[in-house]
Design a protein around this motif. Structure first.
Motif, PDB file in Angstrom:
ATOM      1  N   LYS A   1       0.842  -1.211   0.000  1.00 35.76           N
ATOM      2  CA  LYS A   1       0.000   0.000   0.000  1.00 35.76           C
ATOM      3  C   LYS A   1       0.873   1.255   0.000  1.00 35.76           C
ATOM      4  O   LYS A   1       1.986   1.252   0.530  1.00 35.76           O
ATOM      5  CB  LYS A   1      -0.879   0.026   1.258  1.00 35.76           C
ATOM      6  N   SER A   2       0.340   2.326  -0.561  1.00 34.79           N
ATOM      7  CA  SER A   2       1.075   3.587  -0.511  1.00 34.79           C
ATOM      8  C   SER A   2       0.619   4.385   0.704  1.00 34.79           C
ATOM      9  O   SER A   2      -0.573   4.507   0.975  1.00 34.79           O
ATOM     10  CB  SER A   2       0.851   4.391  -1.795  1.00 34.79           C
ATOM     11  N   VAL A   3       1.614   4.876   1.431  1.00 33.10           N
ATOM     12  CA  VAL A   3       1.342   5.638   2.650  1.00 33.10           C
ATOM     13  C   VAL A   3       1.952   7.028   2.508  1.00 33.10           C
ATOM     14  O   VAL A   3       3.143   7.142   2.197  1.00 33.10           O
ATOM     15  CB  VAL A   3       1.957   4.937   3.882  1.00 33.10           C
ATOM     16  N   ALA A   4       1.150   8.050   2.673  1.00 38.14           N
ATOM     17  CA  ALA A   4       1.676   9.417   2.679  1.00 38.14           C
ATOM     18  C   ALA A   4       1.593   9.945   4.098  1.00 38.14           C
ATOM     19  O   ALA A   4       0.526   9.925   4.717  1.00 38.14           O
ATOM     20  CB  ALA A   4       0.879  10.303   1.734  1.00 38.14           C
ATOM     21  N   ILE A   5       2.736  10.382   4.607  1.00 35.46           N
ATOM     22  CA  ILE A   5       2.772  10.907   5.959  1.00 35.46           C
ATOM     23  C   ILE A   5       3.051  12.405   5.873  1.00 35.46           C
ATOM     24  O   ILE A   5       4.053  12.823   5.294  1.00 35.46           O
ATOM     25  CB  ILE A   5       3.842  10.185   6.793  1.00 35.46           C
ATOM     26  N   ILE A   6       2.134  13.164   6.423  1.00 33.91           N
ATOM     27  CA  ILE A   6       2.273  14.616   6.358  1.00 33.91           C
ATOM     28  C   ILE A   6       2.917  15.086   7.655  1.00 33.91           C
ATOM     29  O   ILE A   6       2.356  14.927   8.735  1.00 33.91           O
ATOM     30  CB  ILE A   6       0.896  15.277   6.129  1.00 33.91           C
TER      31      ILE A   6
ATOM     32  N   ILE B   1       5.869  14.017   3.617  1.00 33.38           N
ATOM     33  CA  ILE B   1       5.718  15.357   3.041  1.00 33.38           C
ATOM     34  C   ILE B   1       5.919  16.390   4.144  1.00 33.38           C
ATOM     35  O   ILE B   1       5.160  16.440   5.111  1.00 33.38           O
ATOM     36  CB  ILE B   1       4.305  15.507   2.420  1.00 33.38           C
ATOM     37  N   GLU B   2       6.979  17.162   4.002  1.00 30.81           N
ATOM     38  CA  GLU B   2       7.344  18.129   5.045  1.00 30.81           C
ATOM     39  C   GLU B   2       7.313  19.541   4.456  1.00 30.81           C
ATOM     40  O   GLU B   2       7.875  19.793   3.395  1.00 30.81           O
ATOM     41  CB  GLU B   2       8.745  17.777   5.588  1.00 30.81           C
ATOM     42  N   ALA B   3       6.682  20.457   5.174  1.00 30.98           N
ATOM     43  CA  ALA B   3       6.567  21.827   4.686  1.00 30.98           C
ATOM     44  C   ALA B   3       7.880  22.607   4.822  1.00 30.98           C
ATOM     45  O   ALA B   3       8.183  23.496   4.026  1.00 30.98           O
ATOM     46  CB  ALA B   3       5.458  22.559   5.454  1.00 30.98           C
ATOM     47  N   GLN B   4       8.677  22.245   5.821  1.00 31.66           N
ATOM     48  CA  GLN B   4       9.938  22.947   6.080  1.00 31.66           C
ATOM     49  C   GLN B   4      11.032  22.447   5.119  1.00 31.66           C
ATOM     50  O   GLN B   4      10.882  21.417   4.480  1.00 31.66           O
ATOM     51  CB  GLN B   4      10.382  22.701   7.524  1.00 31.66           C
TER      52      GLN B   4
END
Lengths: 105, 406
Positions: B144-149, B172-175
């Motif tokens: 499965k694909s997992v996206a961690i914000i 996925i990191e904003a910094q």
């Protein structure tokens, strides 16, 4: 009584320090106290099975490297949460510059 | 005349430790522990790690089980949300209308995960309790694909756990880098490299436009596959009860050095409170940390029973990812220079010194427990406001312990 097992030379452990010793499928922690006596306990913390030999010895206390559970290594007494279960200790003797423990096996 | 009563609101690490501490301090009166969770207090650090990775179905690791509560005579009110504090009557009300009288009250309500605000945010799972962890575990299925914000501690621990379960993981990191808050770049780089080795993609300076049904759309147009979305974007202190009661707030419930709130009969500990730290010029801190929760509970209980003990434990955090252990002691961000110490192969410790050469922080990363002992010693030196010479700190053969001896 089991057999005396040779662990190391006395000089292999600094004063107020600890060393890991594996034998017969078991792991132990061997201590040398600030007053130059040797002690042995089970090698794993009773809280979460972490090797105590990676921890810090301060006076007569070994502190687990993971969660700072503390034990008196002379008698295995747990010194408060998160360490609540005492450590098993083993007889130790020094002969001809060697440290020996009786694992009871 | 009612029996003298100590009341704790919050059944996490801090609340559980406080309940025990009352008895350790030989308090003979009532101790009531109010928890909005159905379970007895359990340990949370495994929830992002072992509870998800282990083959066996996770079981709660109880901090205080039924037997212990019975033997300590702790009156445990499970599944009970505290809904209000009447400071004049000195009572706590519960959702069912019950009023619990207190002589001293301890608020240990913790923190709750922040939520995303973008379209589709409701799809993002959050991690705070055992049920959240169990749900995440069920969904982390091979392939499965997992996206961690969020590339903070929780996000990265979950990324490592998801990778271990065979998921395709994107963080996925904003910094501009992961672990921006409190972890020096030299250390963060190493953990990021380890994730890359495990096949985890880390996207930095990335902002989210929208969360779709099976993907995330970034503001720059990129699409990230996401069968599962998890948000780990920090936590907010749970202050509603304190706010309604009119207690002073300042990034959480504002406490003094004795962990006492603006009401002298009410104390607060753990993630929900802020306090001035005497080791760091009384800078006001709020810590979301496991050891802080129990250390504060011990001090607050002593003060609730009439003591005058300032809280001065040095902040300490750890995270485990893959075989790596990362630890931070003190406040590295207060340092202006860094001394590197390499205690063992593949391990790195940074000693952070302020402008006067005082040790104010230590950060490290290494396999297993390779950095634990030195970080612990550095933590004690930070607490003593020591200014060890950089040459000594840099020498791995130098026993840091000798600096603690009189």
């Amino acid at each position: 009584m089991g057999q005396w097992i040779e662990v190391c030379a006395t000089g292999d452990i600094d004063e107020e320090d600890v060393m890991r010793f594996d034998h017969g499928g078991q792991t132990f922690a061997i201590y040398r106290s600030p007053d130059d006596r040797f002690y042995a306990t089970d090698g794993l913390c009773t809280h979460e099975k972490v090797h105590l030999a990676d921890g810090l010895v301060m006076d007569n206390i070994i502190e687990c490297p993971k969660h700072n559970g503390r034990f008196d290594y002379r008698n295995g007494a747990a010194k408060g949460a998160p360490a609540c279960v005492n450590l098993k200790t083993y007889p130790v003797k020094v002969e001809a510059g060697k440290v020996l423990i009786d694992t009871g096996a | 005349m009612t029996e003298a009563s100590m009341v704790i609101v919050g059944g996490g690490k801090a609340g559980a430790r406080a309940a025990v501490a009352f008895r350790e301090n030989a308090w003979k009166g009532r101790v009531t522990l109010i928890s909005d969770e159905a379970l007895a207090p359990y340990d949370r650090p495994p929830l992002s790690k072992a509870a998800i990775m282990d083959e066996a179905e996770p079981q709660p690791v109880y901090l205080l089980d039924e037997g212990m509560m019975a033997s300590l005579e702790v009156n445990f009110l499970r599944g009970s949300a505290a809904t209000g504090i009447d400071r004049d009557a000195k009572t706590v009300s519960l959702a069912d209308g019950t009023k619990i009288p207190y002589d001293r009250l301890l608020i240990a309500t913790g923190a709750e995960p922040r939520r995303l605000s973008q379209t589709g945010a409701e799809r993002a799972l959050l991690l705070r309790d055992l049920a959240d962890s169990a749900e995440i575990r069920r969904k982390f299925i091979d392939g499965k694909s997992v996206a961690i914000i969020g590339g903070g501690f929780i996000g990265l621990e979950l990324a490592a756990s998801a990778a271990k379960r065979g998921c395709r993981v994107t963080v996925i990191e904003a910094q501009p880098r992961v672990l921006m808050r409190g972890v020096p770049p030299e250390i963060a780089t190493r953990i990021a490299a380890r994730h890359a080795e495990a096949g985890v993609a880390i996207l930095t300076s990335a902002s989210i436009a929208q969360i779709g049904l099976d993907k995330i759309l970034l503001s720059d147009g990129r699409e990230i596959p996401a069968d599962i979305v998890i948000a780990g974007i920090g936590a907010a202190p749970r202050i509603k009860l304190a706010e309604q009661a009119g207690l002073a707030l300042d990034n959480g419930i504002a406490c003094n050095t004795y962990l006492q709130t603006s009401d002298p009969h009410i104390f607060a500990v753990g993630d929900c409170c802020s306090f001035p730290h005497p080791v760091f010029g009384n800078e006001r801190l709020r810590l979301e940390a496991w050891r802080n929760a129990s250390d504060q509970a011990i001090v607050a209980v002593e003060n609730m029973l009439g003591g005058q003990k300032p809280y001065e434990a040095v902040p300490w955090f750890w995270t485990d990812q893959y075989e790596l252990n990362l630890q931070i002691a003190g406040l590295p961000q207060r340092g202006v220079s860094i001394v590197e110490r390499v205690p063992k192969e593949n391990a790195l410790i940074l000693c952070h010194l302020d402008g006067d050469g005082r040790l104010v922080g230590a950060s490290g990363i290494g396999p297993g427990n390779s950095i634990a002992r030195d970080i612990r010693l550095l933590e004690m030196l930070i607490g003593k406001k020591a200014a060890p010479g950089p040459a000594l700190l840099a020498d791995p053969a130098f026993q840091l312990k000798s600096l603690l001896k009189p």
